[in-house]
Write a protein that holds these residues in place. Structure first.
Motif, mmCIF file in Angstrom:
data_model
loop_
_atom_site.group_PDB
_atom_site.id
_atom_site.type_symbol
_atom_site.label_atom_id
_atom_site.label_comp_id
_atom_site.label_asym_id
_atom_site.label_seq_id
_atom_site.Cartn_x
_atom_site.Cartn_y
_atom_site.Cartn_z
ATOM 1 N N TYR A 188 0.817 -1.226 0.000
ATOM 2 C CA TYR A 188 0.000 0.000 0.000
ATOM 3 C C TYR A 188 0.850 1.276 0.000
ATOM 4 N N PRO A 189 1.814 1.404 0.931
ATOM 5 C CA PRO A 189 2.624 2.645 0.893
ATOM 6 C C PRO A 189 3.460 2.757 -0.382
ATOM 7 N N MET A 190 3.679 1.623 -1.055
ATOM 8 C CA MET A 190 4.508 1.650 -2.284
ATOM 9 C C MET A 190 3.778 2.314 -3.450
ATOM 10 N N LYS A 191 2.481 2.527 -3.288
ATOM 11 C CA LYS A 191 1.724 3.219 -4.342
ATOM 12 C C LYS A 191 2.346 4.568 -4.663
ATOM 13 N N ALA A 192 2.940 5.157 -3.633
ATOM 14 C CA ALA A 192 3.486 6.509 -3.797
ATOM 15 C C ALA A 192 4.687 6.521 -4.741
ATOM 16 N N LEU A 193 5.296 5.361 -4.969
ATOM 17 C CA LEU A 193 6.478 5.321 -5.834
ATOM 18 C C LEU A 193 6.067 5.472 -7.290
ATOM 19 N N SER A 194 6.890 6.119 -8.062
ATOM 20 C CA SER A 194 6.566 6.288 -9.474
ATOM 21 C C SER A 194 6.745 4.950 -10.189
ATOM 22 N N ASP A 195 6.229 4.883 -11.411
ATOM 23 C CA ASP A 195 6.320 3.652 -12.201
ATOM 24 C C ASP A 195 7.772 3.223 -12.432
ATOM 25 N N ARG A 196 8.702 4.187 -12.325
ATOM 26 C CA ARG A 196 10.120 3.848 -12.513
ATOM 27 C C ARG A 196 10.586 2.844 -11.469
ATOM 28 N N PHE A 197 9.911 2.884 -10.300
ATOM 29 C CA PHE A 197 10.277 1.959 -9.228
ATOM 30 C C PHE A 197 9.239 0.850 -9.088
ATOM 31 N N GLY A 198 8.543 0.578 -10.195
ATOM 32 C CA GLY A 198 7.456 -0.406 -10.166
ATOM 33 C C GLY A 198 7.901 -1.757 -9.636
ATOM 34 N N PHE A 199 9.165 -2.083 -9.848
ATOM 35 C CA PHE A 199 9.617 -3.408 -9.392
ATOM 36 C C PHE A 199 9.524 -3.514 -7.865
ATOM 37 N N ILE A 200 9.701 -2.388 -7.168
ATOM 38 C CA ILE A 200 9.594 -2.423 -5.692
ATOM 39 C C ILE A 200 8.139 -2.717 -5.296
ATOM 40 N N SER A 201 7.195 -2.045 -5.975
ATOM 41 C CA SER A 201 5.775 -2.301 -5.698
ATOM 42 C C SER A 201 5.429 -3.753 -5.987
ATOM 43 N N ARG A 202 5.926 -4.232 -7.129
ATOM 44 C CA ARG A 202 5.601 -5.621 -7.509
ATOM 45 C C ARG A 202 6.161 -6.594 -6.479
ATOM 46 N N THR A 203 7.385 -6.310 -6.016
ATOM 47 C CA THR A 203 7.992 -7.193 -5.015
ATOM 48 C C THR A 203 7.188 -7.162 -3.721
#
Ligand SMILES: C[S@@+](CC[C@H](N)C(=O)[O-])C[C@H]1O[C@@H](n2cnc3c(N)ncnc32)[C@H](O)[C@@H]1O
Length: 231
Positions: A188-203
């Protein structure tokens, strides 16, 4: 599958895939579906496009217009979009819909779940489904805090947090079944990351599904859910 999954943050993709999978679970051609709180009408339009033989009615307090819906309204005879209150479905006949759904909408209606369920149970056919996609869960402290700030700043009188106890209460109004799909704890907090860091959200999202699987008690702390009631 509805094509609207693109455009959401990576951490939310599993949630939307599961939710749209529920909307498409039965072939809606020849059937009737009602979207409540449909906003700009994008999802009603996409469902009507996916099932051109279905009758799809979108409803919101405000009539929808804009390129997403106008072009589809002119092209898809089964699609209509009306202004109306989801808590008053008196314009629709008893047992006339196979599917009623809302996306990001239950938290606008949860202040009167009895009235909502009474109306929806009346218009649904036996075995019909009532689906909510992408609802915030108030058990998650970050969701609760963000919502509290928004409500205080913007004075949103109808915005409630949604809790598991509400689903139990809604189930008890006359539905035969309720399934809750929970997503996004660390994600949930990873939503704030831009798509450039999408791999962090996916992880984080993969980690969340592993944690939910191994430790079901953590499901209580997910930030978002899809809820599926069956009449
Ligand atoms: C968060 S938006 C979601 C819009 C859309 N479903 C989406 O996912 O983009 C909530 C919508 O609910 C509508 N709404 C709130 N209360 C409503 C009610 N009682 N009846 C119908 N629509 C309502 C608002 O006008 C708004 O368009």
């Amino acid at each position: 599958m509805l094509p609207a999954v693109g455009g959401f943050p990576p951490s939310d993709r599993a949630l939307f895939l599961a939710g749209y999978g529920e909307l498409c679970r039965i072939d809606l051609n020849g059937k009737r579906a009602l979207e409540i709180c449909g906003g700009f009408g994008k999802l009603s339009g996409l469902l009507a496009e996916t099932f051109p033989g279905a009758e799809v009615i979108g409803l919101d307090l405000y009539a929808a217009s804009g390129p997403e819906i106008d072009e589809r309204l002119s092209r898809l005879p089964g699609l209509s979009y009306v202004a109306g209150d989801a808590l008053d479905l008196s314009a629709y006949m008893d047992k006339s819909f196979d599917l009623v759904w809302g996306q990001a909408s239950l938290h606008h209606l949860a202040h009167d779940p009895d009235k909502l369920c009474r109306e929806v149970l009346r218009v649904l056919k036996p075995g019909g489904r009532f689906v909510f996609i992408f609802e915030p869960l108030g058990h998650n402290l970050l969701v609760a805090a963000i919502r509290a700030v928004r409500i205080a700043r913007e004075e949103l009188p109808d915005e409630c947090n949604v809790y598991f106890s509400q689903f139990e209460r809604m189930l008890s109004t006359g539905f035969s079944r309720c399934e809750v799909q929970v997503f996004n704890m660390l994600g949930y907090p990873m939503k704030a990351l831009s798509d450039r860091f999408g791999f962090i959200s996916r992880t984080a999202q993969r980690l969340d599904s592993g944690l939910f699987r191994c430790f079901p008690r953590l499901l209580r702390y997910g930030a978002n859910c899809n809820v599926i009631f069956t009449k």
